[in-house]
Design a protein around this motif. Structure first.
Motif, PDB file in Angstrom:
ATOM      1  N   UNK A  60       1.054  -1.367  -0.044  1.00 22.84           N
ATOM      2  CA  UNK A  60      -0.049  -0.107   0.319  1.00 22.84           C
ATOM      3  C   UNK A  60       0.829   1.274   0.037  1.00 22.84           C
ATOM      4  N   UNK A  61       0.211   2.416  -0.343  1.00 21.83           N
ATOM      5  CA  UNK A  61       1.056   3.692  -0.198  1.00 21.83           C
ATOM      6  C   UNK A  61       0.810   4.176   1.231  1.00 21.83           C
ATOM      7  N   UNK A  62       1.745   4.194   2.073  1.00 22.35           N
ATOM      8  CA  UNK A  62       1.598   4.821   3.358  1.00 22.35           C
ATOM      9  C   UNK A  62       1.962   6.465   3.269  1.00 22.35           C
ATOM     10  N   UNK A  63       1.029   7.312   2.808  1.00 25.83           N
ATOM     11  CA  UNK A  63       1.351   8.430   2.593  1.00 25.83           C
ATOM     12  C   UNK A  63       1.436   9.584   3.453  1.00 25.83           C
ATOM     13  N   UNK A  64       1.472   9.285   4.807  1.00 24.75           N
ATOM     14  CA  UNK A  64       1.793  10.254   5.873  1.00 24.75           C
ATOM     15  C   UNK A  64       3.251  10.989   5.502  1.00 24.75           C
ATOM     16  N   UNK A  65       3.287  12.290   5.955  1.00 24.35           N
ATOM     17  CA  UNK A  65       4.754  12.745   6.058  1.00 24.35           C
ATOM     18  C   UNK A  65       5.679  12.224   6.926  1.00 24.35           C
ATOM     19  N   UNK A  66       6.655  11.592   6.332  1.00 27.04           N
ATOM     20  CA  UNK A  66       7.630  10.826   7.111  1.00 27.04           C
ATOM     21  C   UNK A  66       7.461   9.553   7.209  1.00 27.04           C
ATOM     22  N   UNK A  67       6.418   8.838   6.758  1.00 25.63           N
ATOM     23  CA  UNK A  67       5.939   7.552   6.565  1.00 25.63           C
ATOM     24  C   UNK A  67       6.738   6.810   5.521  1.00 25.63           C
ATOM     25  N   UNK A  68       6.413   5.495   5.341  1.00 25.89           N
ATOM     26  CA  UNK A  68       7.022   4.817   4.268  1.00 25.89           C
ATOM     27  C   UNK A  68       6.877   5.178   2.575  1.00 25.89           C
ATOM     28  N   UNK A  69       5.519   5.698   2.601  1.00 21.92           N
ATOM     29  CA  UNK A  69       5.180   5.985   1.121  1.00 21.92           C
ATOM     30  C   UNK A  69       4.737   4.609   0.533  1.00 21.92           C
ATOM     31  N   UNK A  70       5.081   4.382  -0.699  1.00 25.77           N
ATOM     32  CA  UNK A  70       4.669   2.987  -1.224  1.00 25.77           C
ATOM     33  C   UNK A  70       5.624   2.176  -0.751  1.00 25.77           C
ATOM     34  N   UNK A  71       5.123   0.800  -0.233  1.00 29.85           N
ATOM     35  CA  UNK A  71       5.668  -0.062   0.409  1.00 29.85           C
ATOM     36  C   UNK A  71       5.242  -1.522   0.102  1.00 29.85           C
ATOM     37  N   UNK A  72       6.180  -2.281  -0.272  1.00 31.81           N
ATOM     38  CA  UNK A  72       5.653  -3.851  -0.507  1.00 31.81           C
ATOM     39  C   UNK A  72       6.201  -4.657   0.549  1.00 31.81           C
TER      40      UNK A  72
END
Length: 216
Positions: free
Chosen positions: A104-116
């Motif tokens: 998923x795309x963990x889109x919070x500032x400072x988070x993973x962003x796109x993640x597999x």
């Protein structure tokens, strides 16, 4: 192979993001462009192709983001994976055969962003192993589905640019887990001091796979 670098031959730099690094007290970490210039300036000065480090490191850089510092909780500052700082677009390869557990795309500032997250066959004792790849390009999620299989050495994704990657200097967060705790598409990559022992037990050192010289 995780990235297209040979850590036995290619120059790399171990980066310190703990309070013992005096540079961090003068750097505006909330400014991702300045943070990026700092990281890649260090690599260039050292003649390194990639920066590495971070497992079980007590970091100060997470203070840049409220995602890690909710007011009702103890701040999360213990890093549970290894970071590999390299140019956006650098390919990421599956280090072990496995199948897609979730993404998923963990889109919070400072988070993973796109993640597999991959799930790998159990070991001789039947214990599962999962691997997480964070801060990817959004295109890395295209065409994925749960259960999709990857061979060891097969291209999995690419390192993403900011702000798509969770607003970090380009790098790959690589983490191993022995229990997903019921989560999908996400898993804590940073924990509090109180929970350090619990999460280090769940998240073994990824350098057991990478064999990067000089890393604990």
């Amino acid at each position: 192979m995780l990235l297209p670098f040979d850590f036995q031959k290619d120059p790399f730099l171990i980066l310190d993001f703990s309070a013992s690094n005096p540079d961090l007290s003068t750097l505006d970490l909330t400014n991702t462009a300045l943070f990026t210039n700092y990281v890649f300036g260090k690599l260039k000065a050292a003649g390194a192709k990639v920066g590495v480090g971070g497992y079980n490191e007590h970091r100060v850089i997470y203070r840049r983001s409220p995602h890690f510092n909710a007011s009702v909780e103890e701040p999360r500052e213990i890093h549970l994976g290894i970071d590999l700082w390299a140019d956006a677009g650098t390919p990421v390869f599956a280090p072990l055969a496995g199948r897609v557990h979730s993404f998923q795309d963990n889109a919070n500032f400072g988070d993973y962003g796109p993640t597999i997250i991959l799930e790998h066959p159990g070991n001789a004792a039947g214990k599962p192993l999962y691997s997480l790849y964070g801060h990817l390009t959004r295109q890395s999620l295209d065409g994925l589905y749960e259960g999709k299989e990857f061979n060891a050495g097969q291209k999995l994704a690419e390192i993403g640019p900011y702000p798509d990657n969770g607003d970090w200097p380009p790098h790959l967060h690589f983490q191993l887990m022995t229990d997903m705790l019921g989560l999908k598409g996400d898993f804590p990559g940073v924990c509090s001091l109180t929970n350090r022992k619990k999460f280090i037990a769940l998240c073994p050192n990824p350098n057991t796979l990478l064999h990067i010289p000089g890393l604990d």
